[in-house]
Scaffold this active site. Structure first.
Site, PDB file in Angstrom:
ATOM      1  N   GLN A   1       0.846  -1.194   0.000  1.00  0.00           N
ATOM      2  CA  GLN A   1       0.000   0.000   0.000  1.00  0.00           C
ATOM      3  C   GLN A   1       0.880   1.243   0.000  1.00  0.00           C
ATOM      4  O   GLN A   1       1.678   1.456   0.924  1.00  0.00           O
ATOM      5  CB  GLN A   1      -0.936   0.040   1.204  1.00  0.00           C
ATOM      6  CG  GLN A   1      -1.978   1.151   1.040  1.00  0.00           C
ATOM      7  CD  GLN A   1      -2.762   1.441   2.295  1.00  0.00           C
ATOM      8  OE1 GLN A   1      -2.196   1.792   3.325  1.00  0.00           O
ATOM      9  NE2 GLN A   1      -4.085   1.318   2.210  1.00  0.00           N
TER      10      GLN A   1
ATOM     11  N   TYR B   1      -5.810  11.183   4.255  1.00  0.00           N
ATOM     12  CA  TYR B   1      -4.412  11.430   3.901  1.00  0.00           C
ATOM     13  C   TYR B   1      -4.316  12.161   2.562  1.00  0.00           C
ATOM     14  O   TYR B   1      -5.307  12.679   2.058  1.00  0.00           O
ATOM     15  CB  TYR B   1      -3.638  10.117   3.942  1.00  0.00           C
ATOM     16  CG  TYR B   1      -3.633   9.509   5.332  1.00  0.00           C
ATOM     17  CD1 TYR B   1      -3.164  10.232   6.435  1.00  0.00           C
ATOM     18  CD2 TYR B   1      -4.138   8.231   5.567  1.00  0.00           C
ATOM     19  CE1 TYR B   1      -3.188   9.695   7.715  1.00  0.00           C
ATOM     20  CE2 TYR B   1      -4.153   7.687   6.849  1.00  0.00           C
ATOM     21  CZ  TYR B   1      -3.682   8.428   7.918  1.00  0.00           C
ATOM     22  OH  TYR B   1      -3.706   7.906   9.186  1.00  0.00           O
TER      23      TYR B   1
ATOM     24  N   ARG C   1      -7.724   2.404  -2.538  1.00  0.00           N
ATOM     25  CA  ARG C   1      -8.587   2.356  -1.362  1.00  0.00           C
ATOM     26  C   ARG C   1      -9.216   3.713  -1.084  1.00  0.00           C
ATOM     27  O   ARG C   1      -8.528   4.732  -1.058  1.00  0.00           O
ATOM     28  CB  ARG C   1      -7.806   1.904  -0.130  1.00  0.00           C
ATOM     29  CG  ARG C   1      -8.737   1.534   1.030  1.00  0.00           C
ATOM     30  CD  ARG C   1      -8.018   0.930   2.203  1.00  0.00           C
ATOM     31  NE  ARG C   1      -8.833  -0.127   2.791  1.00  0.00           N
ATOM     32  CZ  ARG C   1      -8.778  -0.489   4.068  1.00  0.00           C
ATOM     33  NH1 ARG C   1      -7.937   0.106   4.903  1.00  0.00           N
ATOM     34  NH2 ARG C   1      -9.542  -1.458   4.519  1.00  0.00           N
TER      35      ARG C   1
ATOM     36  N   GLY D   1      -9.790  -6.791   9.866  1.00  0.00           N
ATOM     37  CA  GLY D   1      -8.613  -6.121  10.382  1.00  0.00           C
ATOM     38  C   GLY D   1      -8.229  -6.542  11.783  1.00  0.00           C
ATOM     39  O   GLY D   1      -7.322  -7.348  11.993  1.00  0.00           O
ATOM     40  N   ARG D   2      -8.910  -5.975  12.781  1.00  0.00           N
ATOM     41  CA  ARG D   2      -8.551  -6.268  14.171  1.00  0.00           C
ATOM     42  C   ARG D   2      -8.629  -7.757  14.481  1.00  0.00           C
ATOM     43  O   ARG D   2      -7.807  -8.285  15.231  1.00  0.00           O
ATOM     44  CB  ARG D   2      -9.449  -5.470  15.114  1.00  0.00           C
ATOM     45  CG  ARG D   2      -9.189  -3.962  15.071  1.00  0.00           C
ATOM     46  CD  ARG D   2     -10.160  -3.212  15.972  1.00  0.00           C
ATOM     47  NE  ARG D   2      -9.904  -1.788  15.990  1.00  0.00           N
ATOM     48  CZ  ARG D   2     -10.408  -0.933  15.106  1.00  0.00           C
ATOM     49  NH1 ARG D   2     -11.180  -1.385  14.121  1.00  0.00           N
ATOM     50  NH2 ARG D   2     -10.133   0.346  15.182  1.00  0.00           N
TER      51      ARG D   2
END
Length: 378
Positions: free
Chosen positions: A101, A188, A235, A331-332
């Protein structure tokens, strides 16, 4: 659609994947210092999670100014490329594909992380609010601080930034990655250009939605020329709801998010890339992504659609069953369960996540989560 649909094969670009579970990008801050260099511990971490059909690395800064958090890895020096080669070699030994990424935080940074302690760079000289960044205060220690006010990039610097993305893609191929994902989410740099809440430019990169999407379009075109369309994903993190709070972890709340991201997805469809990844709101009581938007994305985009955020088997079944997604990221759950696909498939209990070990540190809370014990089912 049954839970077993997660475990059916799927094509992604030119790749044949064994199942529809992917490891999404997860910042863990374990790179070797100095130099933000990927290492053997990171190779072990990713290799442990190769039951996923497809892996995407944590956000990897494309240049020194792209860093917003201490100890995150880069992909712009020979040492970093060699470090990532350890990771890709280990993952490929398990016969799994892995994408890098490509990440630039833009304004979500602090002078302490910037070359020569200069201000961060962004589309406009407007500070991010409602978020902290993590700066080092000593070996293995750091603190959370508000980001500094950035300076606006010039037109020439924007063109140079596009080339930095392309060079990062070249570096990723040199490191052995099967492709790259462009990080255009979570508030971002690319997301800042896209957003009416962060982009106040009056030139060709600001103003109208078409102009605000120009940087995204140019980055996608430049990276596609390096890796090819079937090795490229992007993404996004569309945020829906009525809150006015800016959640940089997820993204920026536009006045008309459906319009913004519908047009952004059209950019990707025109480029013919392999996939679009949708990072969904995942905090308590977060607004759901509207089904109408999911259906629109499916109508527009001919490649694969990846979704992640608060997913369990029931949510995965719902989204896959309607054809709104082709792959689901966890994810987690994947942090705490290196063998998550097997646990999901067989209904085995899941390990609990230790939040204190999420960012920074060593093997504890990173590579020492236990695999399922088939003898005791623990």
């Amino acid at each position: 659609m049954s839970k077993s649909s997660l475990f059916t094969p799927v094509r992604l670009g030119n790749l044949s994947l064994e199942n529809r579970i992917f490891l999404p990008p997860l910042t863990r801050c374990r790179s070797t210092q100095p130099g933000d260099i990927p290492n053997g511990l990171m190779a072990q971490y990713y290799t442990q999670r190769t039951q996923a059909g497809f892996l995407i690395t944590e956000g990897t800064q494309i240049e020194p100014r792209g860093q917003g958090y201490a100890w995150t890895p880069g992909i712009y020096t020979p040492e970093q490329i060699a470090g990532w080669k350890q990771v890709t070699t280990a993952v490929h030994q398990r016969q799994r594909p892995i994408f890098a990424q490509l990440w630039h935080v833009g304004r979500v940074s602090h002078r302490a992380l910037q070359p020569d302690h200069q201000p961060p760079v962004a589309p406009s000289a407007v500070a991010a609010t409602g978020v902290n960044v993590f700066i080092p205060t000593g070996p293995g220690t750091g603190k959370l601080v508000p980001p500094d006010t950035p300076r606006a990039l010039t037109i020439l610097e924007i063109h140079q930034m596009v080339e930095l993305y392309a060079q990062a893609a070249r570096n990723a191929l040199a490191a052995g990655f099967d492709g790259v994902e462009i990080h255009a989410a979570n508030g971002y740099l690319i997301n800042q250009f896209m957003s009416e809440r962060a982009n106040f430019r009056t030139d060709a990169y600001g103003g109208s939605l078409s102009n605000r999407l120009r940087f995204l379009r140019e980055v996608v075109e430049a990276v596609r020329a390096v890796v090819s369309a079937d090795r490229l994903g992007v993404r996004f993190s569309p945020l829906f709801g009525t809150t006015t709070e800016e959640r940089v972890y997820l993204g920026l709340l536009e006045s008309n998010p459906a319009e913004t991201y519908t047009q952004a997805v059209r950019v990707l469809a025109e480029a013919g890339i392999a996939y679009v990844s949708l990072a969904e709101a995942d905090w308590a009581n977060a607004p759901e992504m509207p089904d109408s938007f999911r259906a629109t994305v499916r109508d527009i985009f001919g490649g694969r659609i990846l979704c992640a955020g608060r997913y369990d088997l029931n949510r995965a079944r719902h989204v896959l069953g309607h054809g709104w997604a082709d792959m689901i990221g966890f994810g987690r759950k994947f942090i705490a369960n290196p063998d998550l696909p097997a646990r999901l498939e067989h209904g085995w209990l899941l390990n609990s996540l230790d939040p204190a070990t999420m960012y920074g540190g060593g093997a504890h809370g990173y590579t020492d989560y236990p695999f399922h014990n088939k003898e005791t089912h623990q």
